[in-house]
Design a protein around this motif. Structure first.
Motif, PDB file in Angstrom:
ATOM      1  N   MET B 304      20.596 -26.642 -10.337  1.00  0.00           N
ATOM      2  CA  MET B 304      19.786 -26.594 -11.554  1.00  0.00           C
ATOM      3  C   MET B 304      20.497 -25.823 -12.663  1.00  0.00           C
ATOM      4  N   LEU B 305      21.124 -24.712 -12.286  1.00  0.00           N
ATOM      5  CA  LEU B 305      21.848 -23.924 -13.294  1.00  0.00           C
ATOM      6  C   LEU B 305      22.982 -24.755 -13.908  1.00  0.00           C
ATOM      7  N   ALA B 306      23.679 -25.522 -13.071  1.00  0.00           N
ATOM      8  CA  ALA B 306      24.789 -26.343 -13.573  1.00  0.00           C
ATOM      9  C   ALA B 306      24.275 -27.419 -14.528  1.00  0.00           C
ATOM     10  N   THR B 307      23.147 -28.034 -14.188  1.00  0.00           N
ATOM     11  CA  THR B 307      22.607 -29.088 -15.048  1.00  0.00           C
ATOM     12  C   THR B 307      22.100 -28.508 -16.364  1.00  0.00           C
ATOM     13  N   LEU B 308      21.455 -27.357 -16.292  1.00  0.00           N
ATOM     14  CA  LEU B 308      20.991 -26.706 -17.527  1.00  0.00           C
ATOM     15  C   LEU B 308      22.186 -26.446 -18.439  1.00  0.00           C
ATOM     16  N   GLU B 309      23.246 -25.876 -17.828  1.00  0.00           N
ATOM     17  CA  GLU B 309      24.477 -25.553 -18.560  1.00  0.00           C
ATOM     18  C   GLU B 309      25.037 -26.803 -19.245  1.00  0.00           C
ATOM     19  N   ALA B 310      25.043 -27.907 -18.512  1.00  0.00           N
ATOM     20  CA  ALA B 310      25.666 -29.132 -19.010  1.00  0.00           C
ATOM     21  C   ALA B 310      24.817 -29.837 -20.066  1.00  0.00           C
ATOM     22  N   HIS B 311      23.489 -29.716 -19.974  1.00  0.00           N
ATOM     23  CA  HIS B 311      22.651 -30.602 -20.785  1.00  0.00           C
ATOM     24  C   HIS B 311      21.747 -29.945 -21.817  1.00  0.00           C
ATOM     25  N   MET B 312      21.332 -28.700 -21.611  1.00  0.00           N
ATOM     26  CA  MET B 312      20.347 -28.152 -22.550  1.00  0.00           C
ATOM     27  C   MET B 312      20.972 -27.961 -23.930  1.00  0.00           C
ATOM     28  N   PRO B 313      20.225 -28.287 -24.970  1.00  0.00           N
ATOM     29  CA  PRO B 313      20.761 -28.107 -26.325  1.00  0.00           C
ATOM     30  C   PRO B 313      20.886 -26.629 -26.688  1.00  0.00           C
ATOM     31  N   ASN B 314      21.610 -26.364 -27.744  1.00  0.00           N
ATOM     32  CA  ASN B 314      21.738 -24.985 -28.233  1.00  0.00           C
ATOM     33  C   ASN B 314      20.372 -24.398 -28.541  1.00  0.00           C
ATOM     34  N   GLY B 315      20.253 -23.106 -28.399  1.00  0.00           N
ATOM     35  CA  GLY B 315      18.991 -22.452 -28.732  1.00  0.00           C
ATOM     36  C   GLY B 315      18.140 -22.179 -27.513  1.00  0.00           C
ATOM     37  N   PHE B 316      18.534 -22.757 -26.380  1.00  0.00           N
ATOM     38  CA  PHE B 316      17.814 -22.474 -25.133  1.00  0.00           C
ATOM     39  C   PHE B 316      18.631 -21.496 -24.292  1.00  0.00           C
ATOM     40  N   GLN B 317      17.952 -20.554 -23.684  1.00  0.00           N
ATOM     41  CA  GLN B 317      18.636 -19.690 -22.722  1.00  0.00           C
ATOM     42  C   GLN B 317      17.755 -19.510 -21.496  1.00  0.00           C
ATOM     43  N   LEU B 370      10.627 -22.851 -14.487  1.00  0.00           N
ATOM     44  CA  LEU B 370      11.119 -23.971 -13.683  1.00  0.00           C
ATOM     45  C   LEU B 370      11.273 -23.526 -12.225  1.00  0.00           C
ATOM     46  N   ASN B 371      10.680 -24.302 -11.328  1.00  0.00           N
ATOM     47  CA  ASN B 371      10.872 -24.041  -9.899  1.00  0.00           C
ATOM     48  C   ASN B 371      12.084 -24.828  -9.419  1.00  0.00           C
ATOM     49  N   PHE B 372      12.959 -24.160  -8.664  1.00  0.00           N
ATOM     50  CA  PHE B 372      14.144 -24.887  -8.179  1.00  0.00           C
ATOM     51  C   PHE B 372      14.155 -25.089  -6.670  1.00  0.00           C
ATOM     52  N   THR B 373      13.100 -24.621  -5.964  1.00  0.00           N
ATOM     53  CA  THR B 373      13.162 -24.693  -4.494  1.00  0.00           C
ATOM     54  C   THR B 373      12.559 -25.971  -3.913  1.00  0.00           C
ATOM     55  N   MET B 374      11.644 -26.602  -4.662  1.00  0.00           N
ATOM     56  CA  MET B 374      10.890 -27.728  -4.098  1.00  0.00           C
ATOM     57  C   MET B 374      11.654 -29.045  -4.168  1.00  0.00           C
ATOM     58  N   THR B 375      12.645 -29.116  -5.050  1.00  0.00           N
ATOM     59  CA  THR B 375      13.201 -30.422  -5.397  1.00  0.00           C
ATOM     60  C   THR B 375      14.668 -30.512  -5.010  1.00  0.00           C
ATOM     61  N   ALA B 376      15.036 -31.618  -4.392  1.00  0.00           N
ATOM     62  CA  ALA B 376      16.426 -31.827  -4.001  1.00  0.00           C
ATOM     63  C   ALA B 376      17.304 -31.876  -5.256  1.00  0.00           C
ATOM     64  N   PRO B 377      18.575 -31.434  -5.149  1.00  0.00           N
ATOM     65  CA  PRO B 377      19.450 -31.332  -6.329  1.00  0.00           C
ATOM     66  C   PRO B 377      19.513 -32.621  -7.145  1.00  0.00           C
ATOM     67  N   GLU B 378      19.631 -33.789  -6.486  1.00  0.00           N
ATOM     68  CA  GLU B 378      19.777 -35.025  -7.253  1.00  0.00           C
ATOM     69  C   GLU B 378      18.518 -35.312  -8.062  1.00  0.00           C
ATOM     70  N   VAL B 379      17.358 -34.903  -7.550  1.00  0.00           N
ATOM     71  CA  VAL B 379      16.093 -35.137  -8.257  1.00  0.00           C
ATOM     72  C   VAL B 379      15.911 -34.126  -9.388  1.00  0.00           C
ATOM     73  N   SER B 380      16.200 -32.859  -9.096  1.00  0.00           N
ATOM     74  CA  SER B 380      16.000 -31.845 -10.138  1.00  0.00           C
ATOM     75  C   SER B 380      16.988 -32.070 -11.282  1.00  0.00           C
ATOM     76  N   THR B 381      18.154 -32.590 -10.964  1.00  0.00           N
ATOM     77  CA  THR B 381      19.130 -32.906 -12.001  1.00  0.00           C
ATOM     78  C   THR B 381      18.547 -33.908 -12.985  1.00  0.00           C
ATOM     79  N   LYS B 382      17.929 -34.952 -12.438  1.00  0.00           N
ATOM     80  CA  LYS B 382      17.270 -35.957 -13.281  1.00  0.00           C
ATOM     81  C   LYS B 382      16.183 -35.308 -14.138  1.00  0.00           C
ATOM     82  N   ALA B 383      15.398 -34.433 -13.506  1.00  0.00           N
ATOM     83  CA  ALA B 383      14.283 -33.795 -14.203  1.00  0.00           C
ATOM     84  C   ALA B 383      14.781 -32.923 -15.352  1.00  0.00           C
ATOM     85  N   VAL B 384      15.827 -32.139 -15.075  1.00  0.00           N
ATOM     86  CA  VAL B 384      16.347 -31.248 -16.117  1.00  0.00           C
ATOM     87  C   VAL B 384      16.958 -32.069 -17.251  1.00  0.00           C
ATOM     88  N   GLN B 385      17.613 -33.177 -16.908  1.00  0.00           N
ATOM     89  CA  GLN B 385      18.161 -34.040 -17.965  1.00  0.00           C
ATOM     90  C   GLN B 385      17.046 -34.552 -18.864  1.00  0.00           C
TER      91      GLN B 385
END
Lengths: 398, 398
Positions: B304-317, B370-385
């Motif tokens: 989840m941290l990697a996807t946030l890093e890759a996709h979230m727009p500026n202004g989010f932390q 954001l909860n990161f424990t319930m969702t498999a990486p491939e699914v949470s990646t989609k969600a974060v995108q």
């Protein structure tokens, strides 16, 4: 730090349940106890519970172990939609039925939702003292309602409802704890009519109804006044108390509040035990196991009644309960059952001095509660003989 | 009957937990939810629990199913006498440790025993909203304590303690819900010193401490001020939440009151689950199973941290939590996370708008959990995108 200075105002109204404290002492010593209120351990279907634990994991998987809805584990609620109407409970549906962590927690949550400090609760005397422990933190006052051999007296209840604004009435109409008495059908209808006429709620605590050894099944009061009754039941006596599963049917508007309060209190009742209880009902195991419990307890009741008949001195009388776990004995006026208890303890036998089942002080001094479900007939016979011997000496001395 | 007219005064302070109501809606629809706070079902050791259920019946027999002491099932308490000191909890003994029906019920009972109407509770903002549901029936008022990226700010806490008479402070110092933040060692010591200096109690809610994926283990605040801290822990995150088993270590004089209150609330915590938990600890299974859970969750956090890093727009932390189940994201000032949430729901993705984790209105509008424990990486990646895409559009529109 002085913790006492930090305590809430309401702790002044709370104290350790005297009865449970007695039981703790009794359990520590090596004596025959007719004091407890536990089901017989041999009544638990151990092998079945082992099987149902495994089946629950097969059938519900992680769902039996996950956080769940506050209202209760859905398969258990569905099973109760079928079971409770068979017990005469009406209006059982998703809006009215919820699962609680034992029926004690129903008493607590009902107190939380209904009782403001100073509100009055009408309670038959004697009654289940654990209820007082549940209600006390909400700072009610209590009004006693007189009882006779048939349980609460409707005329006495009406007098109380006339004189006081009662928040709710608390009754155990069937095989009452501590007396073993059962309210007859006609009185049930009279109580129901009073509830409606005076627009007052009843908390009908019904843990023992399935444990009937003789006589005819009676419908709960709830059947006659469903909009005015909170019906409370439990798996403690028909499966195992250690699972702590109670269920409650209440008018929908109130049931909603009970769920809101429960959400804050413990989120939800443990799912695994609820899953086991669900399979116990849907698999038809209650139907096959209950006769075993009933047979076991009937023999024990009959044995105790026979020994009392044969050995107790004149001046003692006792209830002949048609079910449940307790019988209530009354000694001659002037008898101090607490002294009798102390003498019996010295000889290795315990019971509950009845005064602990009243919330007014100085009442019921000559009464005592005997449990007949925990002890095998040959053992309880010895215990009752001891009580009879001590009673005889006590009367002679007095 | 109008139920509303019968309700206690305190129901005016109670309401359904908004967050749990959101989760109910989310659960009904078919969407990817980062909103929940559940452990991953695949983290439950199903086969082991099947085995331990059976072992518990072998080892404890009817004792695992019978009424039990309010303080807790003795073999579980004994296991915790060994386990908790390993976690840095001190003063763990028969006078201080008791078992509760999930840690939610510890919050309820602590409220019952400590809070009189109008008493003040100091709470870090944001915090676990379920605690508010537990405390509200006792009618406290709340005082916010400011936090930063390292959790509660000691100077802010001191200012509150100076200005107000606080009944107790409520904190989650480790992998906090909702932020995932952890209070550093130095601050723990500072908080402990403040508790002692101002003679105030802390309720240290510590459900996640065993779930550490990186960084170094920290001792609980309780270690530095055991006479001023009520330490609350749970098996929900290291075994299964459906068993509802929490444990509490409190100063002895207070622990006694917690037990008295619990006696009235639910008599005791279910024995069967306690027996399973006892064997889970004494059999060394936590030691072998916990690394599995940690590995599972660490991968999910990292993804989840990697996807946030890759996709979230500026202004989010966002917080990079060293453990636990949640991470906290803050959008640019002016962002309405509730609108963002509504847009995401339409695209099949849910999270918790952070404002629901504050008890003051109008605060935290731009935050989300954001909860990161319930969702498999491939699914949470989609969600974060999806969240990133919607966020980008929202910012452009604004």
């Amino acid at each position: 730090m002085t913790i006492e200075a930090k305590l809430s105002e309401r702790t002044k109204y709370m104290q350790a349940n005297a009865l449970r404290e007695i039981l703790k002492v009794v359990a520590q010593e090596n004596i025959i106890s007719l004091a407890g209120g536990n089901p017989a351990p041999e009544s638990f279907p151990l092998e079945l519970i082992r099987q149902l634990s495994s089946d629950a994991l097969d059938k519900f998987g992680a769902g039996a172990l996950q956080y769940d809805k506050t209202e209760g584990f859905e398969p258990l609620r569905e099973a109760l939609f079928d079971y409770l109407p068979e017990q005469g409970v009406v209006n059982v549906n998703r809006q009215t039925l919820s699962i609680f962590s034992g029926s004690q927690s129903i008493l607590d949550i009902v107190g939380k939702v209904l009782v403001s400090p100073g509100d009055k609760i009408a309670i038959e005397a004697p009654s289940y003292v654990g209820a007082i422990s549940a209600f006390n933190p909400y700072q009610p006052t209590y009004v006693s309602v007189a009882t006779d051999d048939d349980g609460v007296i409707p005329e006495a209840l009406e007098a109380v409802l006339k004189q006081h604004t009662i928040k709710f009435v608390y009754l155990l109409p069937t095989f009452q704890n501590p007396t073993g008495r059962t309210l007859p059908l006609e009185r049930r209808k009279q109580v129901a009519a009073l509830l409606e006429n005076y627009d007052v709620l009843l908390l009908e605590d019904d843990p023992y109804n399935a444990l009937r050894y003789s006589g005819e099944t009676l419908p709960p009061i709830q059947q006659y006044a469903p909009d005015h009754v909170i019906y409370s039941g439990t798996f403690s006596k028909i499966l195992a108390p250690g699972l702590r599963i109670g269920f409650c049917v209440a008018p929908a508007a109130l049931a909603r509040w009970l769920v809101i309060a429960k959400q804050g209190s413990d989120l939800h009742t443990q799912s695994f035990g609820q899953a086991i209880a669900a399979l116990y009902l849907t698999g038809g195991y209650l139907r096959t196991h209950l006769p075993y419990i009933i047979n076991l307890y009937r023999q024990r009741r009959d044995a105790m009644l026979a020994t009392l008949e044969a050995h107790m001195p004149n001046g003692f009388q006792w209830v002949r309960p048609e079910g449940g776990m307790f019988l209530w004995m009354t000694g001659p006026i002037g008898l101090d059952a607490e002294s009798l208890y102390q003498e019996c303890i010295k000889r290795g036998v315990a019971f509950v001095p009845g005064k602990y089942c009243y919330f007014d002080a100085g009442v019921g001094l000559e009464t005592m509660r005997l449990n007949f479900t925990m002890t095998a007939p040959e053992v309880s016979t010895k215990a009752v003989q001891t009580i009879a011997t001590v009673a005889e000496q006590t009367i002679v001395k007095a």
